[in-house]
Scaffold this active site. Structure first.
Site, PDB file in Angstrom:
ATOM      1  N   LYS A  13       0.839  -1.221   0.000  1.00 24.16           N
ATOM      2  CA  LYS A  13       0.000   0.000   0.000  1.00 24.16           C
ATOM      3  C   LYS A  13       0.863   1.256   0.000  1.00 24.16           C
ATOM      4  CE  LYS A  13       0.660   1.418   4.539  1.00 24.16           C
ATOM      5  NZ  LYS A  13       1.504   2.541   4.843  1.00 24.16           N
ATOM      6  N   VAL A  98      10.978  -4.032   2.508  1.00 29.98           N
ATOM      7  CA  VAL A  98      10.728  -4.256   3.942  1.00 29.98           C
ATOM      8  C   VAL A  98      11.059  -2.990   4.738  1.00 29.98           C
ATOM      9  CG1 VAL A  98      11.440  -5.631   5.951  1.00 29.98           C
ATOM     10  CG2 VAL A  98      11.171  -6.722   3.720  1.00 29.98           C
ATOM     11  N   ALA A  99      10.260  -2.744   5.793  1.00 25.74           N
ATOM     12  CA  ALA A  99      10.429  -1.564   6.665  1.00 25.74           C
ATOM     13  C   ALA A  99      10.473  -0.294   5.816  1.00 25.74           C
ATOM     14  CB  ALA A  99      11.677  -1.698   7.538  1.00 25.74           C
ATOM     15  N   ALA A 100       9.501  -0.176   4.939  1.00 25.60           N
ATOM     16  CA  ALA A 100       9.539   0.860   3.914  1.00 25.60           C
ATOM     17  C   ALA A 100       8.293   1.733   3.877  1.00 25.60           C
ATOM     18  CB  ALA A 100       9.723   0.193   2.554  1.00 25.60           C
ATOM     19  N   GLY A 101       7.343   1.495   4.803  1.00 23.96           N
ATOM     20  CA  GLY A 101       6.100   2.272   4.789  1.00 23.96           C
ATOM     21  C   GLY A 101       5.084   1.726   3.802  1.00 23.96           C
ATOM     22  N   GLY A 105       4.696  -6.624   5.620  1.00 21.58           N
ATOM     23  CA  GLY A 105       4.451  -7.681   6.602  1.00 21.58           C
ATOM     24  C   GLY A 105       2.954  -7.861   6.845  1.00 21.58           C
ATOM     25  N   ASP A 139      -2.320  -2.363  10.308  1.00 23.53           N
ATOM     26  CA  ASP A 139      -2.557  -2.284   8.861  1.00 23.53           C
ATOM     27  C   ASP A 139      -3.155  -3.570   8.268  1.00 23.53           C
ATOM     28  OD1 ASP A 139      -1.639   0.291   8.515  1.00 23.53           O
ATOM     29  OD2 ASP A 139       0.422  -0.320   8.062  1.00 23.53           O
TER      30      ASP A 139
HETATM   31  P1  ATP Z   1       4.038  -0.343   7.859  1.00 29.36           P
HETATM   32  O1  ATP Z   1       3.840   0.441   6.615  1.00 29.36           O
HETATM   33  O2  ATP Z   1       2.856  -1.214   8.244  1.00 29.36           O
HETATM   34  O3  ATP Z   1       4.623   0.418   8.999  1.00 29.36           O
HETATM   35  P2  ATP Z   1       6.473  -1.315   6.859  1.00 29.36           P
HETATM   36  O4  ATP Z   1       6.286  -1.406   5.394  1.00 29.36           O
HETATM   37  O5  ATP Z   1       7.158  -0.090   7.350  1.00 29.36           O
HETATM   38  O6  ATP Z   1       5.086  -1.470   7.543  1.00 29.36           O
HETATM   39  P3  ATP Z   1       7.189  -4.095   7.020  1.00 29.36           P
HETATM   40  O7  ATP Z   1       7.832  -4.316   5.698  1.00 29.36           O
HETATM   41  O8  ATP Z   1       5.844  -4.629   7.216  1.00 29.36           O
HETATM   42  O9  ATP Z   1       7.241  -2.551   7.408  1.00 29.36           O
HETATM   43  O10 ATP Z   1       8.221  -4.677   8.107  1.00 29.36           O
HETATM   44  C1  ATP Z   1       8.380  -4.114   9.359  1.00 29.36           C
HETATM   45  C2  ATP Z   1       9.056  -5.113  10.277  1.00 29.36           C
HETATM   46  O11 ATP Z   1       8.265  -6.291  10.372  1.00 29.36           O
HETATM   47  C3  ATP Z   1      10.428  -5.540   9.782  1.00 29.36           C
HETATM   48  O12 ATP Z   1      11.343  -5.139  10.750  1.00 29.36           O
HETATM   49  C4  ATP Z   1      10.380  -7.052   9.671  1.00 29.36           C
HETATM   50  O13 ATP Z   1      11.453  -7.676  10.311  1.00 29.36           O
HETATM   51  C5  ATP Z   1       9.082  -7.458  10.369  1.00 29.36           C
HETATM   52  N1  ATP Z   1       8.336  -8.512   9.630  1.00 29.36           N
HETATM   53  C6  ATP Z   1       7.706  -9.548  10.194  1.00 29.36           C
HETATM   54  N2  ATP Z   1       7.128 -10.319   9.271  1.00 29.36           N
HETATM   55  C7  ATP Z   1       7.391  -9.792   8.074  1.00 29.36           C
HETATM   56  C8  ATP Z   1       7.053 -10.165   6.740  1.00 29.36           C
HETATM   57  N3  ATP Z   1       6.331 -11.248   6.459  1.00 29.36           N
HETATM   58  N4  ATP Z   1       7.471  -9.350   5.751  1.00 29.36           N
HETATM   59  C9  ATP Z   1       8.181  -8.230   6.040  1.00 29.36           C
HETATM   60  N5  ATP Z   1       8.549  -7.854   7.279  1.00 29.36           N
HETATM   61  C10 ATP Z   1       8.155  -8.619   8.299  1.00 29.36           C
END
Ligand code: ATP
Length: 290
Positions: A13, A98-101, A105, A139
């Site tokens: 998203k 990952v951890a990108a907003g 996950g 989310d």
């Molecule tokens: P949001 O936008 O919901 O804040 P995000 O995009 O910033 O999420 P994610 O990619 O969902 O962040 O990952 C955040 C953390 O979740 C990471 O530090 C990762 O280690 C952990 N995590 C646990 N399960 C998963 C998964 N299936 N895929 C990605 N990250 C995961």
């Protein structure tokens, strides 16, 4: 014949808006945001196994494969709720940064809940899946619904909006990751200095199918609270290539640009390529109601 495997796409998203309205008594921030599912996705394979337990494999060696993985947590929550415990192997091929907003996950967790409901013919209603999802992460319910949603509270109060006007969306993620809890701490320190989005005007623009009006009113408060040089540069590049708007998603650092023209979007993709390790051109995805 009963299937023992299922293949799913878990879509990421972007935040068309992200506003923080205040602090709740429980210490959470109350937010108001327009979330949009986009066509970049992780691939998931769910396979029922003879061997007991939940195992996860993925193509990112540094991602946890134990209970810290949101996909594992979703499977355990589903089994606990339905009482239908099965051996399960989850294979995740990650494309969402990952951890990108971009809620990667949460998208995986949502796909596991929806997938297990189908695979086991458990017959859970959408409200039940949404409630289970909310236990895993704020989310996750959005990722179950998908499409275009106005979310409030801690993200769990959701109103489905009409699909956003179709467009080309360029994603670019700079090298660093951003931790969401740290982003909120930085926001608290900068709360009185941020500009807020005009969420009502954005909702109206979506209802009217007016991409230019939407692009003109979007904003994400984290951009003011967490100024990141790489984000500023990517935004500038996208805007100079003709993006109607360029903004950070969630707590960052992914930047997205909205384009009404495929050639401009493709030019911007080329211009961003040397500046960010992940650059991807995608489209809005319509949700269940869209
Ligand atoms: P949001 O936008 O919901 O804040 P995000 O995009 O910033 O999420 P994610 O990619 O969902 O962040 O990952 C955040 C953390 O979740 C990471 O530090 C990762 O280690 C952990 N995590 C646990 N399960 C998963 C998964 N299936 N895929 C990605 N990250 C995961």
């Amino acid at each position: 014949m009963r299937r023992d495997a299922l293949y799913l796409k878990a879509y990421g998203k972007i935040n068309l808006t992200l506003d923080i309205l205040g602090l709740l008594p429980n210490g959470y921030h109350s937010v108001e945001m327009i979330l949009q599912q986009v066509s970049v996705y992780d691939r998931l394979e769910l396979r029922l196994t003879e061997e007991a337990g939940v195992r996860v494999e993925n193509n990112r060696p540094w991602l946890p494969t134990d209970d810290r993985n949101l996909a594992v947590r979703a499977a355990r929550a589903f089994f606990a709720y339905t009482g239908q415990e099965r051996g399960l192997r989850i294979r995740i091929t990650k494309f969402i940064p990952v951890a990108a907003g971009m809620a990667g996950g949460s998208a995986d967790a949502a796909a596991v809940l929806v997938g297990l409901n189908r695979l086991l013919r458990a017959g859970l209603r959408q409200e039940e899946l949404l409630r289970l999802g909310a236990q895993i992460g704020a989310d996750v319910p959005f990722c179950i619904l998908g499409g275009t949603v106005l979310a409030r509270g801690i993200g769990e109060e959701m109103e489905t909006l009409p699909p956003m006007p179709d467009c080309h969306i360029l994603l670019a993620k700079p090298r660093q990751g951003v931790s969401t809890p740290q982003a909120y701490q930085k926001y608290d320190a900068a709360a009185d200095r941020v500009r807020h989005p005009d969420t009502a005007a954005c909702v109206q623009a979506i209802r009217a199918g007016d991409l230019a009006a939407l692009a003109g009113r979007m904003h994400n408060v984290f951009e003011d609270a967490l100024p990141i040089e790489a984000v500023r540069r990517l935004k500038e590049t996208m805007l100079s290539c003709g993006a109607l708007a360029a903004q950070m998603s969630g707590s960052g650092p992914t930047v997205f640009g909205l384009f009404d023209d495929a050639d401009k979007a493709a030019r911007a993709r080329e211009a961003c390529k040397g500046k960010a390790p992940f650059v991807f051109l995608c489209r809005p995805v319509r949700g269940i109601g869209g």
